[in-house]
Design a protein around this motif. Structure first.
Motif, mmCIF file in Angstrom:
data_model
loop_
_atom_site.group_PDB
_atom_site.id
_atom_site.type_symbol
_atom_site.label_atom_id
_atom_site.label_comp_id
_atom_site.label_asym_id
_atom_site.label_seq_id
_atom_site.Cartn_x
_atom_site.Cartn_y
_atom_site.Cartn_z
ATOM 1 N N UNK A 178 0.825 -1.216 0.000
ATOM 2 C CA UNK A 178 0.000 0.000 0.000
ATOM 3 C C UNK A 178 0.855 1.260 0.000
ATOM 4 N N UNK A 179 1.936 1.270 0.768
ATOM 5 C CA UNK A 179 2.783 2.463 0.842
ATOM 6 C C UNK A 179 3.437 2.754 -0.503
ATOM 7 N N UNK A 180 3.963 1.721 -1.146
ATOM 8 C CA UNK A 180 4.579 1.899 -2.458
ATOM 9 C C UNK A 180 3.549 2.374 -3.480
ATOM 10 N N UNK A 181 2.384 1.748 -3.475
ATOM 11 C CA UNK A 181 1.328 2.129 -4.412
ATOM 12 C C UNK A 181 0.871 3.562 -4.163
ATOM 13 N N UNK A 182 0.768 3.949 -2.896
ATOM 14 C CA UNK A 182 0.387 5.323 -2.556
ATOM 15 C C UNK A 182 1.403 6.320 -3.078
ATOM 16 N N UNK A 183 2.676 6.014 -2.910
ATOM 17 C CA UNK A 183 3.738 6.920 -3.360
ATOM 18 C C UNK A 183 3.739 7.087 -4.871
ATOM 19 N N UNK A 187 2.199 10.487 -9.639
ATOM 20 C CA UNK A 187 1.433 10.637 -10.881
ATOM 21 C C UNK A 187 0.395 11.745 -10.752
ATOM 22 N N UNK A 188 -0.272 11.792 -9.617
ATOM 23 C CA UNK A 188 -1.321 12.784 -9.413
ATOM 24 C C UNK A 188 -0.741 14.191 -9.311
ATOM 25 N N UNK A 189 0.381 14.342 -8.627
ATOM 26 C CA UNK A 189 1.011 15.655 -8.486
ATOM 27 C C UNK A 189 1.466 16.194 -9.833
ATOM 28 N N UNK A 190 2.057 15.339 -10.651
ATOM 29 C CA UNK A 190 2.475 15.763 -11.988
ATOM 30 C C UNK A 190 1.280 16.276 -12.783
ATOM 31 N N UNK A 202 -8.787 8.220 -7.611
ATOM 32 C CA UNK A 202 -9.463 7.175 -6.833
ATOM 33 C C UNK A 202 -8.489 6.077 -6.419
ATOM 34 N N UNK A 203 -7.573 5.712 -7.318
ATOM 35 C CA UNK A 203 -6.567 4.701 -6.974
ATOM 36 C C UNK A 203 -5.672 5.205 -5.856
ATOM 37 N N UNK A 204 -5.304 6.481 -5.919
ATOM 38 C CA UNK A 204 -4.457 7.041 -4.860
ATOM 39 C C UNK A 204 -5.153 6.970 -3.503
ATOM 40 N N UNK A 211 -5.825 4.799 1.907
ATOM 41 C CA UNK A 211 -6.654 4.227 2.976
ATOM 42 C C UNK A 211 -6.167 2.844 3.381
ATOM 43 N N UNK A 212 -5.612 2.085 2.429
ATOM 44 C CA UNK A 212 -5.159 0.721 2.735
ATOM 45 C C UNK A 212 -3.901 0.694 3.594
ATOM 46 N N UNK A 213 -3.255 1.828 3.772
ATOM 47 C CA UNK A 213 -2.077 1.874 4.641
ATOM 48 C C UNK A 213 -2.440 1.707 6.112
ATOM 49 N N UNK A 214 -3.703 1.955 6.437
ATOM 50 C CA UNK A 214 -4.132 1.959 7.839
ATOM 51 C C UNK A 214 -4.950 0.709 8.164
ATOM 52 N N UNK A 215 -4.959 0.380 9.418
ATOM 53 C CA UNK A 215 -5.748 -0.747 9.901
ATOM 54 C C UNK A 215 -7.154 -0.260 10.226
#
Length: 432
Positions: free
Chosen positions: A42-47, A52-55, A369-371, A376-380
């Protein structure tokens, strides 16, 4: 893509429609070459999704040249704020009763699916900086605004799911906290974008310094705007969007509104000398040269970001699988919720019926939405009584990925023919 890009432009097929099945084939459902488990990465995917979103958000800001006093800005403001505020509770209601989600997860689902995508919506965004078309300008501005304004609602959903770090978004100080984060995000990003842009132009004009490396200038400003505003609890996505707007505003102020109806490339051709250094230090064209070179580089990066993120979406969907309720939710979102939210947001706006309908249809879902899903998946999550957290996470993930995949296909097929139809009608009206 190097071989097929020109062909795809003539067909009702977007690049994302080409990438998505490739990702699905690479995933465990078909070849098994890549097995990317969302919760474990999740952390890697979030980053990756954040980059991508910031660009894309910075690129969107650079495209919007119209001065803020222009009434056309009311349309993206309505879509980016009001339409989203209507969409989130409507999706949450569907999540509660159709998807059998607890309140926190339903609100989280609404916040994840509310933003329109600034990356995958390039076919319906403005093509040149002088474009005053209401549909293209509105959808471009909406994509820049609502990825940031959805953040407080994502945090509210996580707070209701028992995530401690999100608790400040579900107490008595929520409203001032949200207002602060929005104002600081927009204001901080604008100030930093303006200061950096003015500094570079001043160094180039007076001392012939800070020349070249526009790619570093753009990426550096994105990192500075995002990092600085996040440090003081602003929304970094809004800051990056505002920084792009500020850089474009410097250009429009220096170049003058006389070039608003032309592409900057045409204005640059009028400058004496054709070398990059001559343009970069020209008294009038320096800001246009800086803005356009930064924009050109960012748009190339945006192509790679789209490629990577849609491939990942296909891989994730291959791992998690399609959701039947996700299909129903997607149809409700595209044909009921989005049109209703746009109708409410545009009440009294000076748009034609066709423009209103096209704005309602092109509520494209994608990287934003993917971001937020990966975030959200980083958290329990702590599920309330009657629900199991272990089943809740894949259920929500499958719904989101199904909606995004359907948006990629349905909007990808319809974008080219619908926009060509719209342009033909515009030309006939102008001729008449």
């Amino acid at each position: 893509m190097g071989l097929l890009a020109s062909l795809l432009e003539r067909l009702p097929v977007s690049p994302a429609m080409f990438y998505l099945p490739v990702g699905y084939i690479l995933g465990p459902a078909v070849s098994g070459l890549i097995n990317f488990v969302p919760t474990e990465h999740a952390l890697l995917l979030t980053t990756v999704a954040k980059i991508a979103l910031l660009l894309s958000l910075f690129t969107v800001g650079l495209k919007l040249r119209m001065p803020f006093r222009d009434s056309i800005w009311r349309l993206p403001m309505r879509l980016g704020v009001l339409a989203m505020l209507v969409t989130i509770p409507l999706v949450a209601v569907v999540g509660l009763f159709l998807c059998d989600l607890p309140l926190g997860a339903a609100i989280l689902l609404g916040a994840i699916l509310a933003p329109t995508d600034p990356v995958l919506a390039s076919d319906v965004q403005i093509k040149d900086i002088g474009d005053r078309d209401r549909i293209r300008f509105s959808l471009t501005g909406e994509g820049g605004l609502n990825d940031g304004t959805a953040f407080p609602f994502v945090m509210l959903g996580l707070a209701l799911l028992g995530v401690p770090s999100a608790a400040s978004f579900a107490n008595a100080y929520t409203v001032p906290h949200v207002l602060w984060s929005i104002v600081v995000g927009l204001g901080g990003g604008w100030i930093l974008g303006w200061l950096v842009g003015r500094l570079v132009i001043g160094l180039r004009r007076r001392f012939r310094l800070a020349l070249g490396m526009e790619e570093f200038l753009g990426i550096g400003l994105i990192a500075l705007a995002y990092g600085a505003t996040e440090l003081i609890h602003g929304i970094g996505f809004l800051a990056v969007f505002a920084a792009g707007l500020a850089m474009r505003r410097i250009e429009s102020t220096n170049s003058g509104q006389r070039s608003a109806d032309r592409e900057d490339g045409e204005a640059l051709d009028e400058a004496p000398g054709k070398g990059g250094e001559e343009l970069a230090t020209h008294p009038v064209k320096a800001s246009a040269y800086m803005t356009e070179t930064v924009l050109g580089f960012n748009q190339q990066l945006e192509n790679f970001a789209e490629f990577l993120m849609v491939i990942l979406t296909g891989i994730l969907l291959s791992h998690i699988g399609f959701s039947a309720v996700g299909v129903v939710l997607a149809l409700l979102l595209f044909f009921v919720i989005r049109p209703l939210s746009v109708a409410i947001a545009l009440t009294g706006a000076k748009v034609t019926t066709l423009q209103r309908r096209l704005m309602a249809w092109f509520g494209i879902k994608g990287i934003g939405s993917i971001y937020y899903l990966a975030f959200a998946l980083q958290y329990k999550w702590i599920a309330p009584a009657g629900y199991q957290a272990a089943a809740l996470v894949p259920h929500v993930s499958s719904i989101v990925l199904t909606v995004v995949a359907m948006s990629i296909v349905m909007h990808g097929i319809s974008a080219t023919p619908l926009m060509e139809m719209y342009q033909r009608r515009r030309r006939r009206q102008n001729q008449g």
